[in-house]
Design an enzyme around this catalytic site. Structure first.
Site, PDB file in Angstrom:
ATOM      1  N   ASP A  42       6.390  17.351  -7.767  1.00 54.89           N
ATOM      2  CA  ASP A  42       5.956  17.418  -9.163  1.00 54.89           C
ATOM      3  C   ASP A  42       6.303  18.748  -9.814  1.00 54.89           C
ATOM      4  OD1 ASP A  42       4.727  14.895  -8.920  1.00 54.89           O
ATOM      5  OD2 ASP A  42       2.927  15.814  -8.081  1.00 54.89           O
ATOM      6  N   ASP A  45       0.611  11.945 -12.244  1.00 52.58           N
ATOM      7  CA  ASP A  45       1.202  11.496 -10.986  1.00 52.58           C
ATOM      8  C   ASP A  45       0.164  10.591 -10.328  1.00 52.58           C
ATOM      9  OD1 ASP A  45       3.042  11.536  -8.711  1.00 52.58           O
ATOM     10  OD2 ASP A  45       1.456  12.664  -7.717  1.00 52.58           O
ATOM     11  N   LYS A  46       0.597   9.500  -9.709  1.00 45.94           N
ATOM     12  CA  LYS A  46      -0.372   8.530  -9.181  1.00 45.94           C
ATOM     13  C   LYS A  46      -1.064   9.021  -7.915  1.00 45.94           C
ATOM     14  CE  LYS A  46       0.704   4.992  -6.593  1.00 45.94           C
ATOM     15  NZ  LYS A  46      -0.245   5.085  -5.458  1.00 45.94           N
ATOM     16  N   THR A  47      -0.270   9.215  -6.869  1.00 46.32           N
ATOM     17  CA  THR A  47      -0.841   9.455  -5.548  1.00 46.32           C
ATOM     18  C   THR A  47      -1.493  10.823  -5.455  1.00 46.32           C
ATOM     19  OG1 THR A  47       0.867   8.047  -4.608  1.00 46.32           O
ATOM     20  CG2 THR A  47      -0.359   9.446  -3.086  1.00 46.32           C
ATOM     21  N   ASP A  84       0.238  16.937  -8.095  1.00 51.45           N
ATOM     22  CA  ASP A  84      -0.305  17.704  -6.979  1.00 51.45           C
ATOM     23  C   ASP A  84       0.702  17.961  -5.868  1.00 51.45           C
ATOM     24  OD1 ASP A  84      -0.070  15.161  -5.922  1.00 51.45           O
ATOM     25  OD2 ASP A  84      -1.898  15.323  -4.724  1.00 51.45           O
ATOM     26  N   THR A 113       5.273   7.672 -10.658  1.00 46.53           N
ATOM     27  CA  THR A 113       5.103   7.596  -9.212  1.00 46.53           C
ATOM     28  C   THR A 113       6.414   7.253  -8.528  1.00 46.53           C
ATOM     29  OG1 THR A 113       3.920   6.435  -7.430  1.00 46.53           O
ATOM     30  CG2 THR A 113       4.412   5.159  -9.406  1.00 46.53           C
ATOM     31  N   GLY A 114       6.504   7.636  -7.278  1.00 45.36           N
ATOM     32  CA  GLY A 114       7.649   7.245  -6.461  1.00 45.36           C
ATOM     33  C   GLY A 114       7.457   5.870  -5.855  1.00 45.36           C
ATOM     34  N   LYS A 123      11.831  13.175 -12.076  1.00 44.53           N
ATOM     35  CA  LYS A 123      10.513  13.317 -12.706  1.00 44.53           C
ATOM     36  C   LYS A 123      10.568  14.218 -13.939  1.00 44.53           C
ATOM     37  CE  LYS A 123       7.182  12.090  -9.172  1.00 44.53           C
ATOM     38  NZ  LYS A 123       5.910  12.458  -8.513  1.00 44.53           N
TER      39      LYS A 123
END
Length: 710
Positions: A590, A391-393, A586, A539-540, A567
């Site tokens: 997710d 996940d990116k953020t 996180d 990512t969103g 996801k």
């Protein structure tokens, strides 16, 4: 003060305003949040469903039976004969071993006996049945020898006592490594506020969110959570949806827009008409996805259970052949001795410790390296992973904005920064904190502002040194008619957040802010590539933001603009391509994907829900810790295989010898020698597992070790 969401971006873009749910992420407490779905394949271990209770049960049973075992062994005639001493001549001494041995068989052996019955009923014989058979044969034979009904060599009280104590120790270690209590679903419910403010006419009534009905009007104050899905009827606010929808920064919502339960109004009050409650909310939908993904998880049967099942049939077959062979040779007494010897020696002392001891030590080493292993099956599966989905953020990036660049127009850069910081001085918004942090880091003197105010969707304004200073999004320029800076379009293509600084209505500078990439991320991705692992980012955020981060880090594949309900399907898509997927995330959004993945890894800054849905938790937010998990999985698997081969190999060799296969050449393995070898095999297994303690799982050490191998 609250900044607006820049008007040029779509709802899927940007920076996460981090949820403050990481308070307990690095203290190990989340080990109690583990889902135990993977352990149902542990069918051979009857009665293992309540692991929290079983830890205490096996601990008490071990210590009490260890104390009882001392007189049983000491007063056992065969043990005394083996060591060359005489049983003390005390009144009733001959009954101490039989009576206390009976207590140990009934009480200490009860978990194994009930497990054996369970395996018989399920027609899946394994370790429990083998243990139960061995202690039962030893118990019956020992009473027969004590009462003079059988040969005195069949007195096994000391062996029975040691067998029960060692197996209780092994199962205590195992249960401790598997202990857990609550599930991810409990944490999902915690996102909802305890009370909701329902508007009844001119009154505001505090009610439970469960009491809300379709059509109710509720008040959500700044900083409060939305109690149910609904439509905004009055108000405008930036809503933090990161914990539910995956948005990486607050999204502006106003009259007519929909909001979902569990999100937070950050800067202004909202009046919301309830459109969905209970099971119909988006949060409940995520809850169902978590449940479905967990229920669809493979129930992999443990290697030790399989080995025990094979060993059971091997030992039983050897015992039957031994009894028949010696009886046909006209030696029925020797047939009984040899048969019982086979069954007792075949009991997997070492096999009982082979897996749980490795897991226990591996778990302890992992914790020291910042890795909390919650699900043993996840740890075992990590060695086979060939695709890591980040996940990116908040995982590859810090999840908070930083001021990256300043462009000026007719002013000095330090002046633009100082004036922007002065206008933002009273704001707690992440963008404001980023501007102030930049000014402080550059040593810029921040003047004092007055008449500071904020306007939702526009920005902040203040009087600084007699000038009106305004800081805001491109929407602010639409109101004032000012022209944006020249670099704005290029920044927009990068997915950056754009703010303009105006002095008395004239643009004097532009601020470029973006989500800062963790410095460790590139190192982690390079190391994963060196292991032949594909790196995927989900990512969103919009594609511009995602591609910018992907290019910077060298990511192989990107899923951008992905909504939370999609996801887990992206994880499933990778799995359908034949990949073993580890998902690192996180946020609450997710959780379904973490549960769907072959290995779910929650990074330490995450929410309770993400942590509860994962099999592995990284106590820190260092993405390099993923490499530590892979290294730990591979090292632990090697030790498990070595221990299993040693433990099973001992039986494969000793059982035929105990049966008398070399009797024609004059060699028969004495039971005493077999028992000693059995004890030695346990020691070897324990010492081999201890070698795992040499493994350094700190991220820096793991990356350095991988670099040295190249």
């Amino acid at each position: 003060m609250q900044h607006p969401h820049p008007s040029h971006t779509s709802p899927g873009t940007g920076i996460a305003e981090r949820d403050a749910s990481d308070a307990n992420s690095d203290d190990g407490s989340h080990g109690d949040h583990e889902d135990h779905s993977g352990h149902e394949g542990h069918s051979g271990h009857g009665g293992h469903s309540g692991h929290g209770d079983h830890v205490g049960q096996f601990r008490r049973l071990f210590w009490i039976n260890l104390i009882i075992a001392v007189p049983v062994v000491a007063f056992s005639p065969m043990f005394a004969m083996l060591l060359g001493y005489s049983v003390p001549d005390l009144p009733g001494a001959m009954w101490i071993a039989p009576l206390l041995g009976t207590v140990m068989y009934i009480w200490g052996g009860r978990p194994f006996l009930t497990g054996a019955v369970s395996e018989i009923r399920s027609r899946q014989p394994g370790m429990m049945l083998l243990i139960g058979l061995a202690i039962t044969v030893a118990f019956i034979a020992s009473w027969g020898a004590t009462l003079g009904l059988l040969d005195h060599q069949l007195e096994f009280w000391w062996e029975l006592a040691l067998l029960i104590v060692i197996m209780l120790l092994g199962h205590w270690v195992e249960m401790r490594s598997l202990a857990q209590t609550t599930s991810a679903l409990d944490s999902l419910a915690a996102l909802l506020p305890d009370m909701a403010e329902r508007i009844d006419g001119d009154e505001i009534v505090n009610v439970s969110p469960t009491e809300l009905q379709h059509g109710d009007l509720v008040l959500v104050r700044p900083g409060a959570s939305v109690p149910a899905d609904g439509t905004i009827r009055e108000g405008r606010a930036d809503v933090d949806e990161s914990m539910v929808t995956g948005e990486s920064r607050p999204v502006t919502r106003s009259t007519g827009d929909s909001v979902v339960a569990g999100t937070v109004a950050t800067d202004s009050s909202l009046r919301i008409e309830v459109t969905a409650t209970g099971d119909d909310t988006a949060l409940a939908g995520i809850q169902r996805l978590v449940t479905e993904a967990q229920n669809s998880t493979s129930r992999a049967q443990r290697i030790a259970d399989k080995a025990s099942a094979w060993l059971f049939w091997f030992a039983l077959g050897a015992a039957v052949i031994t009894a028949i062979a010696w009886s046909l040779l006209g030696m029925p007494d020797e047939a009984v001795v040899r048969t019982v010897t086979v069954l007792v020696i075949a009991c997997p002392h070492a096999l009982g410790l082979a897996i749980p001891l490795v897991v226990s030590i591996a778990t302890e080493r992992a914790a020291r390296g910042g890795v909390l292993v919650k699900d043993r099956l996840a740890l075992e599966a990590m060695r086979t992973v060939d695709a890591v989905l980040f996940d990116k953020t908040g995982t590859l990036t810090k999840g908070e904005p930083v001021l990256a660049e300043i462009i000026t127009r007719g002013a000095e850069e330090t002046d633009v920064l100082a004036l922007a910081a002065a206008a933002e001085a009273e704001s707690e918004h992440p963008l404001a904190r980023a501007i102030i942090a930049k000014a402080q880091a550059e040593g810029v003197r921040i003047p004092t502002g007055s008449d500071i105010s904020s306007t939702p969707a526009l920005g902040v304004s203040a009087q600084v040194d007699g000038d009106e200073i305004r800081v805001g999004s491109p929407r602010l320029l639409e109101e004032t008619g000012a022209r944006e800076i020249e670099d704005a379009e290029a920044w927009r293509q990068e997915g950056a957040i754009i703010l303009h600084v105006l002095r008395d209505g004239e643009v004097i500078g532009g601020l470029k802010l973006h989500d800062e990439v963790r410095p460790e991320s590139r190192e982690a991705i390079d190391a994963l590539h060196s292991l032949g692992v594909e790196v995927v980012m989900i990512t969103g955020d919009a594609e511009a933001v995602a591609n910018s981060v992907g290019r910077e880090l060298g990511i192989d594949r990107i899923f951008a603009g992905v909504r939370p309900e999609d996801k887990s399907s992206k994880v499933a898509q990778l799995q359908k391509e034949g990949k073993k997927v580890a998902m690192i995330g996180d946020g609450v959004n997710d959780a379904p994907a973490l549960a769907q993945a072959d290995v779910g890894i929650a990074i330490g800054a995450g929410t309770d829900v993400a942590i509860a849905s994962a099999g592995v938790v990284l106590a820190s937010s260092d993405p390099r810790s993923v490499l530590s998990v892979i290294e730990l999985s591979r090292a632990a698997y090697r030790k498990m295989k070595q221990n299993l081969w040693w433990a099973a190999g001992y039986n494969l060799i000793s059982v035929p010898l105990a049966a008398g296969i070399l009797a024609p050449i004059g060699f028969v393995l004495p039971m005493s020698v077999g028992a000693i070898l059995m004890s030695l095999s346990t020691v070897v297994v324990a010492m081999n597992a201890q070698l795992l303690r040499r493994l350094d799982l700190h991220p820096e050490a793991t990356v350095a070790a991988l670099r040295d191998r190249r």
